[in-house]
Design a protein around this motif. Structure first.
Motif, PDB file in Angstrom:
ATOM      1  N   ASN A 291       0.810  -1.212   0.000  1.00 50.49           N
ATOM      2  CA  ASN A 291       0.000   0.000   0.000  1.00 50.49           C
ATOM      3  C   ASN A 291       0.846   1.266   0.000  1.00 50.49           C
ATOM      4  N   ALA A 292       2.040   1.190   0.565  1.00 46.57           N
ATOM      5  CA  ALA A 292       2.904   2.366   0.579  1.00 46.57           C
ATOM      6  C   ALA A 292       3.526   2.611  -0.786  1.00 46.57           C
ATOM      7  N   ILE A 293       3.643   1.572  -1.603  1.00 46.93           N
ATOM      8  CA  ILE A 293       4.338   1.706  -2.883  1.00 46.93           C
ATOM      9  C   ILE A 293       3.375   1.771  -4.065  1.00 46.93           C
ATOM     10  N   THR A 294       2.505   0.783  -4.202  1.00 51.30           N
ATOM     11  CA  THR A 294       1.732   0.667  -5.437  1.00 51.30           C
ATOM     12  C   THR A 294       0.700   1.775  -5.616  1.00 51.30           C
ATOM     13  N   PHE A 295       0.179   2.333  -4.512  1.00 47.21           N
ATOM     14  CA  PHE A 295      -0.774   3.421  -4.671  1.00 47.21           C
ATOM     15  C   PHE A 295      -0.134   4.619  -5.378  1.00 47.21           C
ATOM     16  N   GLY A 296       1.173   4.801  -5.213  1.00 45.57           N
ATOM     17  CA  GLY A 296       1.815   5.971  -5.781  1.00 45.57           C
ATOM     18  C   GLY A 296       2.767   5.695  -6.920  1.00 45.57           C
ATOM     19  N   TYR A 297       2.661   4.524  -7.532  1.00 48.52           N
ATOM     20  CA  TYR A 297       3.637   4.169  -8.556  1.00 48.52           C
ATOM     21  C   TYR A 297       3.553   5.092  -9.771  1.00 48.52           C
ATOM     22  N   ALA A 298       2.339   5.447 -10.187  1.00 49.45           N
ATOM     23  CA  ALA A 298       2.207   6.353 -11.331  1.00 49.45           C
ATOM     24  C   ALA A 298       2.862   7.696 -11.040  1.00 49.45           C
ATOM     25  N   GLN A 299       2.746   8.130  -9.776  1.00 48.63           N
ATOM     26  CA  GLN A 299       3.356   9.396  -9.395  1.00 48.63           C
ATOM     27  C   GLN A 299       4.886   9.320  -9.460  1.00 48.63           C
ATOM     28  N   ILE A 300       5.443   8.163  -9.123  1.00 49.24           N
ATOM     29  CA  ILE A 300       6.897   7.980  -9.235  1.00 49.24           C
ATOM     30  C   ILE A 300       7.327   8.098 -10.696  1.00 49.24           C
ATOM     31  N   LEU A 301       6.617   7.414 -11.565  1.00 52.68           N
ATOM     32  CA  LEU A 301       6.965   7.453 -12.989  1.00 52.68           C
ATOM     33  C   LEU A 301       6.905   8.879 -13.537  1.00 52.68           C
ATOM     34  N   GLN A 302       5.868   9.590 -13.144  1.00 57.99           N
ATOM     35  CA  GLN A 302       5.700  10.938 -13.678  1.00 57.99           C
ATOM     36  C   GLN A 302       6.680  11.924 -13.049  1.00 57.99           C
ATOM     37  N   THR A 303       6.950  11.770 -11.746  1.00 60.68           N
ATOM     38  CA  THR A 303       7.800  12.727 -11.042  1.00 60.68           C
ATOM     39  C   THR A 303       9.276  12.546 -11.361  1.00 60.68           C
ATOM     40  N   PHE A 304       9.742  11.318 -11.363  1.00 60.99           N
ATOM     41  CA  PHE A 304      11.184  11.076 -11.470  1.00 60.99           C
ATOM     42  C   PHE A 304      11.639  10.654 -12.861  1.00 60.99           C
ATOM     43  N   PHE A 305      10.727  10.078 -13.654  1.00 59.49           N
ATOM     44  CA  PHE A 305      11.121   9.578 -14.968  1.00 59.49           C
ATOM     45  C   PHE A 305      10.384  10.280 -16.107  1.00 59.49           C
ATOM     46  N   LYS A 306       9.557  11.282 -15.767  1.00 55.14           N
ATOM     47  CA  LYS A 306       8.871  12.102 -16.758  1.00 55.14           C
ATOM     48  C   LYS A 306       8.024  11.289 -17.724  1.00 55.14           C
ATOM     49  N   VAL A 307       7.425  10.218 -17.240  1.00 56.62           N
ATOM     50  CA  VAL A 307       6.538   9.407 -18.085  1.00 56.62           C
ATOM     51  C   VAL A 307       5.191  10.121 -18.179  1.00 56.62           C
ATOM     52  N   PRO A 308       4.651  10.337 -19.378  1.00 53.80           N
ATOM     53  CA  PRO A 308       3.336  10.989 -19.514  1.00 53.80           C
ATOM     54  C   PRO A 308       2.256  10.194 -18.789  1.00 53.80           C
ATOM     55  N   SER A 309       1.284  10.910 -18.234  1.00 55.89           N
ATOM     56  CA  SER A 309       0.230  10.239 -17.462  1.00 55.89           C
ATOM     57  C   SER A 309      -0.506   9.192 -18.285  1.00 55.89           C
ATOM     58  N   GLY A 310      -0.600   9.409 -19.597  1.00 62.59           N
ATOM     59  CA  GLY A 310      -1.306   8.459 -20.445  1.00 62.59           C
ATOM     60  C   GLY A 310      -0.568   7.161 -20.686  1.00 62.59           C
ATOM     61  N   ASN A 311       0.714   7.099 -20.324  1.00 64.56           N
ATOM     62  CA  ASN A 311       1.515   5.897 -20.583  1.00 64.56           C
ATOM     63  C   ASN A 311       1.843   5.077 -19.337  1.00 64.56           C
ATOM     64  N   THR A 312       1.484   5.570 -18.165  1.00 62.29           N
ATOM     65  CA  THR A 312       1.850   4.844 -16.943  1.00 62.29           C
ATOM     66  C   THR A 312       1.193   3.476 -16.875  1.00 62.29           C
ATOM     67  N   GLY A 313       0.032   3.317 -17.504  1.00 55.85           N
ATOM     68  CA  GLY A 313      -0.658   2.034 -17.474  1.00 55.85           C
ATOM     69  C   GLY A 313       0.150   0.905 -18.080  1.00 55.85           C
ATOM     70  N   TYR A 314       0.942   1.202 -19.112  1.00 57.52           N
ATOM     71  CA  TYR A 314       1.770   0.161 -19.733  1.00 57.52           C
ATOM     72  C   TYR A 314       2.779  -0.404 -18.729  1.00 57.52           C
ATOM     73  N   TYR A 315       3.430   0.487 -18.001  1.00 62.45           N
ATOM     74  CA  TYR A 315       4.432   0.052 -17.027  1.00 62.45           C
ATOM     75  C   TYR A 315       3.791  -0.766 -15.908  1.00 62.45           C
ATOM     76  N   PHE A 316       2.646  -0.277 -15.441  1.00 61.49           N
ATOM     77  CA  PHE A 316       2.008  -0.976 -14.335  1.00 61.49           C
ATOM     78  C   PHE A 316       1.464  -2.331 -14.767  1.00 61.49           C
ATOM     79  N   ALA A 317       1.042  -2.455 -16.012  1.00 59.78           N
ATOM     80  CA  ALA A 317       0.566  -3.745 -16.513  1.00 59.78           C
ATOM     81  C   ALA A 317       1.685  -4.782 -16.464  1.00 59.78           C
ATOM     82  N   VAL A 318       2.904  -4.355 -16.796  1.00 64.23           N
ATOM     83  CA  VAL A 318       4.051  -5.264 -16.738  1.00 64.23           C
ATOM     84  C   VAL A 318       4.309  -5.698 -15.299  1.00 64.23           C
ATOM     85  N   ILE A 319       4.276  -4.754 -14.376  1.00 61.64           N
ATOM     86  CA  ILE A 319       4.472  -5.071 -12.960  1.00 61.64           C
ATOM     87  C   ILE A 319       3.384  -6.023 -12.472  1.00 61.64           C
TER      88      ILE A 319
END
Length: 485
Positions: A291-319
């Protein structure tokens, strides 16, 4: 309805059944609820950026969605688990797993109609309450209907399907975020959860009440008729002849209509203090990490790796796929190698791998792709361990306390890690500082490792044993004139 003391072989007859189509009906009807939970959490996490955009219809920030919104969902799940868990032990598994699914459907539908933050948070709480109640009702029913030799692998595999829902949710958010207008795309995403829940409701109507619950609550004739019908179905469809169970496999039960909360609480604290400590440790460990990690995973991608909000789903699907494979591939080992060594191993290994991920992240050695690979490896083991927490508390306490025991440990453990975690994690990630996010990773890893060490010391060898052998029913100890069934 007359109550008395009965001798019954119902548990032994359920355990000696070969795997049959009837068991698949149980798995599909009950196990699919974890798909809903995974869908819910992932949709909210991946839509957090879109919900905070101008024109979404909600005046809300991304940190509020992943922080307070996540915490309120988990708080609802904790309250729902306790309330519906108590009702499950009192009124039966079947009634409650129908009611809790209805609560989930109502909460999700109302979330899709949100027009203000307070409405969104209110119905996130109600949705969580339905899911929390599902955990208590479903886990108790599954363990009481599945044969002992298959219980470990089936329970783990079913709990692991949370990540099938997570993968579906992650992929659903991609076209929603990229193709649909910001004002109603996220509403469609929540509507998908309602549609899936309605399909599950149709299948679940055919799942029976637990025969174990029936004979303890004075409905021995119903339990006998239900099991006899299942045996006849299995013999006819599988072309087998079931041998009678030995007389020494019968157990003596003093029937009760209800069992007081005080009796249940006293049992957990005074009769099984070591098992209670074990359950808390396992739930706190997995809840904090997840709960401490997965709830904010999209925010990590966007904040630190500049992944567009529309693409975070691809990364999370792999996880999510990595998480799903863990319980599916490792589950048989929990019945063959054993609970104790597998639970300890999955908890400790995942914690150590998370520490390694934190170190690489701190050094700046990761990008969005390699971070995702690291998380796949960590959560391959962690997901099997997390699933085993639910298995553990559902089989190491007496049958009369099972649903409430699941609810209690889920609520307390999840409150510690699942409410504190998202709030802390959202704050740390929200600073935009790598070191703050590393701290959150390290805390989750250490708590997970400690839980694994507690399992090594206090774990129960429950593999391939009947539930009544692992923990004698409370009513079995009472002495009254015996009445045979």
């Amino acid at each position: 309805m007359a109550l008395g003391t009965i001798r019954t072989d119902v548990p032994a007859r359920l355990d000696r059944l070969p795997w049959a189509r009837w068991h698949w009906m149980i798995v599909i009807g009950l196990g699919t609820v974890w798909v809903l939970d995974g869908l819910e959490v992932t949709i909210v996490g991946n839509l957090s950026g879109r919900l905070s955009e101008p024109g979404s219809g909600l005046d809300i920030t991304q940190s509020q969605v992943t922080g307070f919104g996540a915490a309120i969902y988990v708080l609802g799940a904790c309250c729902g688990a306790l309330f519906f868990g108590w009702l499950t032990d009192r009124f039966g598994r079947k009634k409650l797993f129908m009611i809790t699914l209805a609560v989930y459907l109502f909460g999700t539908a109302m979330t899709a109609l949100s027009f203000a933050p307070w409405w969104f948070f209110l119905f996130r709480f109600i949705t969580g309450a339905g899911i929390g109640g599902e955990y208590a009702a479903i886990n108790s029913a599954i363990d009481e209907l599945i044969p002992a030799r298959h219980r470990g692998r089936i329970d783990l595999a079913i709990n692991g399907t949370y990540w099938a829902g997570a993968a579906v949710g992650a992929l659903l958010t991609v076209p929603i975020l990229t193709q649909l207008p910001v004002s109603w795309g996220w509403r469609v995403a929540f509507g998908m959860g309602v549609v899936l829940g309605l399909v599950i409701l149709l299948v679940r109507r055919h799942v029976p009440e637990s025969p174990r619950w029936l004979f303890i609550h004075g409905r021995g004739d119903e339990a006998e008729a239900l099991v006899r019908g299942v045996e006849e179905t299995v013999e006819r469809e599988d072309h087998v002849t079931l041998e009678p169970v030995d007389e020494d496999k019968k157990i003596e039960i003093h029937q009760r209509r209800t069992i007081g909360f005080g009796t249940i609480a006293k049992t957990l604290v005074t009769r099984y203090p070591k098992r209670a400590t074990l359950g808390l440790a396992l739930f706190v460990g997995q809840a904090f990490l997840y709960n401490a990690i997965t709830f904010g995973y999209a925010q990590i991608l966007q904040t630190f790796f500049k992944v567009p909000s529309g693409n975070t789903g691809y990364y999370f699907a792999v996880i999510a796929v990595g998480n799903l494979l863990g319980p599916l591939l490792l589950a048989p080992l929990f019945d063959s190698v054993g609970r104790k060594i597998m639970i300890t191993g999955t908890y400790v290994v995942s914690g150590v791998l998370l520490l390694g991920t934190a170190w690489l992240f701190d050094r700046g050695s990761l990008n969005a792709t390699t971070m995702t690979i690291c998380w796949c490896v960590v959560l391959f083991f962690a997901s099997a361990g997390a699933s085993s927490a639910y298995l553990t508390v559902s089989e190491i306490f007496p049958m009369e306390t099972r649903a409430l025991a699941i609810a209690f440990f889920y609520a307390v453990g999840t409150a510690a890690g699942g409410i504190t975690g998202p709030l802390l994690f959202a704050h740390l990630v929200g600073t935009g500082q790598v070191r703050d996010t590393v701290i959150a990773f390290v805390i989750g890893a250490i708590v997970m490792i400690i839980a694994g060490l507690v399992e090594a010391v206090l774990g129960v060898k429950a593999e391939r044993r009947s539930l009544e052998d692992i923990a004698t029913p409370l009513t079995a100890a009472e002495k009254s004139p015996t009445m045979a069934t």
